[in-house]
Write an enzyme that holds these catalytic residues in place. Structure first.
Site, PDB file in Angstrom:
ATOM      1  N   ASP A  37       0.834  -1.196   0.000  1.00 11.69           N
ATOM      2  CA  ASP A  37       0.000   0.000   0.000  1.00 11.69           C
ATOM      3  C   ASP A  37       0.874   1.253   0.000  1.00 11.69           C
ATOM      4  OD1 ASP A  37      -2.349  -1.460   0.098  1.00 11.69           O
ATOM      5  OD2 ASP A  37      -2.443  -1.431   2.289  1.00 11.69           O
TER       6      ASP A  37
ATOM      7  N   GLY B  12      -3.070  -5.511   1.249  1.00 15.49           N
ATOM      8  CA  GLY B  12      -3.795  -6.521   0.476  1.00 15.49           C
ATOM      9  C   GLY B  12      -4.798  -7.210   1.376  1.00 15.49           C
TER      10      GLY B  12
ATOM     11  N   ASN C  45      -4.056  -8.885   4.930  1.00 16.85           N
ATOM     12  CA  ASN C  45      -4.512  -8.149   6.119  1.00 16.85           C
ATOM     13  C   ASN C  45      -5.344  -9.032   7.047  1.00 16.85           C
ATOM     14  OD1 ASN C  45      -3.332  -5.811   5.120  1.00 16.85           O
ATOM     15  ND2 ASN C  45      -5.236  -5.018   4.257  1.00 16.85           N
TER      16      ASN C  45
ATOM     17  N   PHE D 167      -5.090   0.596  -8.434  1.00 19.02           N
ATOM     18  CA  PHE D 167      -4.595  -0.738  -8.094  1.00 19.02           C
ATOM     19  C   PHE D 167      -3.945  -1.372  -9.315  1.00 19.02           C
ATOM     20  CE2 PHE D 167      -5.207  -5.366  -7.637  1.00 19.02           C
ATOM     21  CZ  PHE D 167      -4.560  -5.560  -6.423  1.00 19.02           C
TER      22      PHE D 167
ATOM     23  N   LEU E 123     -21.163  -1.218   8.772  1.00 15.71           N
ATOM     24  CA  LEU E 123     -21.874   0.039   8.525  1.00 15.71           C
ATOM     25  C   LEU E 123     -21.060   1.246   8.977  1.00 15.71           C
ATOM     26  CD1 LEU E 123     -25.320  -1.168   9.945  1.00 15.71           C
ATOM     27  CD2 LEU E 123     -24.573  -1.241   7.551  1.00 15.71           C
TER      28      LEU E 123
ATOM     29  N   ASP F 152     -10.734  -4.949   7.145  1.00 17.35           N
ATOM     30  CA  ASP F 152     -10.044  -6.237   7.195  1.00 17.35           C
ATOM     31  C   ASP F 152      -9.764  -6.662   8.633  1.00 17.35           C
ATOM     32  OD1 ASP F 152      -9.993  -6.627   4.427  1.00 17.35           O
ATOM     33  OD2 ASP F 152      -8.143  -5.484   4.199  1.00 17.35           O
TER      34      ASP F 152
END
Length: 330
Positions: free
Chosen positions: A12, A48, A52, A116, A227, A260
């Site tokens: 990342d 990723g 993760n 990406f 949420l 994640d």
């Protein structure tokens, strides 16, 4: 038995924009494809979705097995994952290729613009990637398989293998909802023990599959939808939905990876037989640690702090139950 986690393994590149993206793309500039944002800072982190989730499970002591494809630049990342309890023996290294790259810029409102590059990820759909059968034979069996977003053909392959081997699996289609056709998406989610989405993904999944919410619930064991600050919704066919509140009073450093981390905590609880609501509480607490840290795998895990947060948010009974789920946490 260990949990196998399939999906993308990436690096990342995280930047921040000290403004609001809509202010740069509004009005008569909507037709312009070239937009520039002057970002501040740069954090290069391991990431990723598959990696993760495996990292979070490793921190919680679940001995996950990571399955995916990476480039020849994976050596340092592999050492990191092994140090944090992740089995990387089933990761395919593709010589001469780069590990997938995710470049993400976040504005002051938390909105993100991402790019990406798959890189070696495409090799996950080839026969060179270890099969789930071979992974199960090497590890002495698999208790659960997480089909996280990655190469679409690989996701379908893993789902088919789970069905053939009778392995329970979790479907987490995420950003690949838009990259798969209707029939493949229906195949991916049908028969899963748990479907994991966020609120936006749940709406896009219904639109992309042409299935209503009740029709999807007929195909899955449970549907867990994050949420954001509103918490987590848990739905099961024939039951009223339940809502698990998020952890309040969290100082957000960078939002990437919180979802994640939640999924890792939730799966750790579910794999140990916890009810979905209890597993979601563990997931929400782990996500709160990730939110406070820049990078998707940089959060520290202190069991005492974790249990204090559970107690403050959900009560003493919840803290006692979660304590049994984190006995082997690092």
């Amino acid at each position: 038995m260990p949990i196998a986690v399939t999906g993308v393994i990436a690096m990342d590149h995280l930047m921040t924009f000290p403004g609001r993206f809509p202010e740069r793309s509004a009005g008569d500039r909507l037709h312009v494809a070239s937009l520039a944002f002057l970002a501040e800072g740069l954090e290069i982190r391991r990431g990723g979705g598959g990696a993760n989730i495996a990292f979070g499970l490793g921190r919680l002591g679940l001995d996950p097995v990571l399955i995916g494809a990476v480039g020849s630049d994976f050596a340092d990342y592999q050492v990191w994952l092994k140090q944090h309890g992740v089995d990387t023996e089933s990761v395919l290294v593709v010589p001469g290729e780069h590990t997938a790259r995710h470049v993400c810029t976040t504005d002051v409102e938390g909105e993100r613009v991402s790019t990406f590059r798959p890189g070696a990820m495409g090799a996950a759909a080839t026969p060179s990637l270890p099969s789930l059968r071979s992974v199960a034979e090497r590890t002495g069996g698999l208790g659960l398989v997480v089909v996280a977003p990655g190469d679409p053909a690989a996701m379908l392959r893993h789902t088919e293998e789970c069905r053939a081997l009778g392995l329970p699996f979790v479907a987490h289609p995420s950003w690949q909802i838009g990259g798969m056709d209707r029939a493949d998406l229906k195949y991916l989610v049908s028969g899963t023990s748990c479907l994991l989405t966020n609120e936006d993904e749940s709406a896009r999944l219904m639109e992309s599959t042409g299935l209503s919410r009740p029709q999807i619930l007929d195909r899955v064991g449970a549907w867990v939808t994050t949420l954001g600050a509103a918490g987590v919704r848990i739905e099961r066919g024939g039951h009223e939905p339940s809502l698990v509140p998020a952890i309040g009073s969290v100082t957000v450093a960078e939002p990437s990876g919180a979802g994640d981390a939640f999924r890792a905590g939730f799966l750790a609880g579910a794999a140990q037989g916890a009810p979905p609501e209890r597993a979601a509480q563990l997931g929400c607490v782990l996500a709160s640690f990730a939110l406070e840290t820049t990078g998707t795998q940089e959060y520290a895990l202190d069991v005492r702090r974790l249990l204090n947060r559970v107690r403050e948010a959900y009560g003493h009974t919840a803290a006692a139950a979660v304590r049994r789920l984190v006995t082997y946490a690092a």
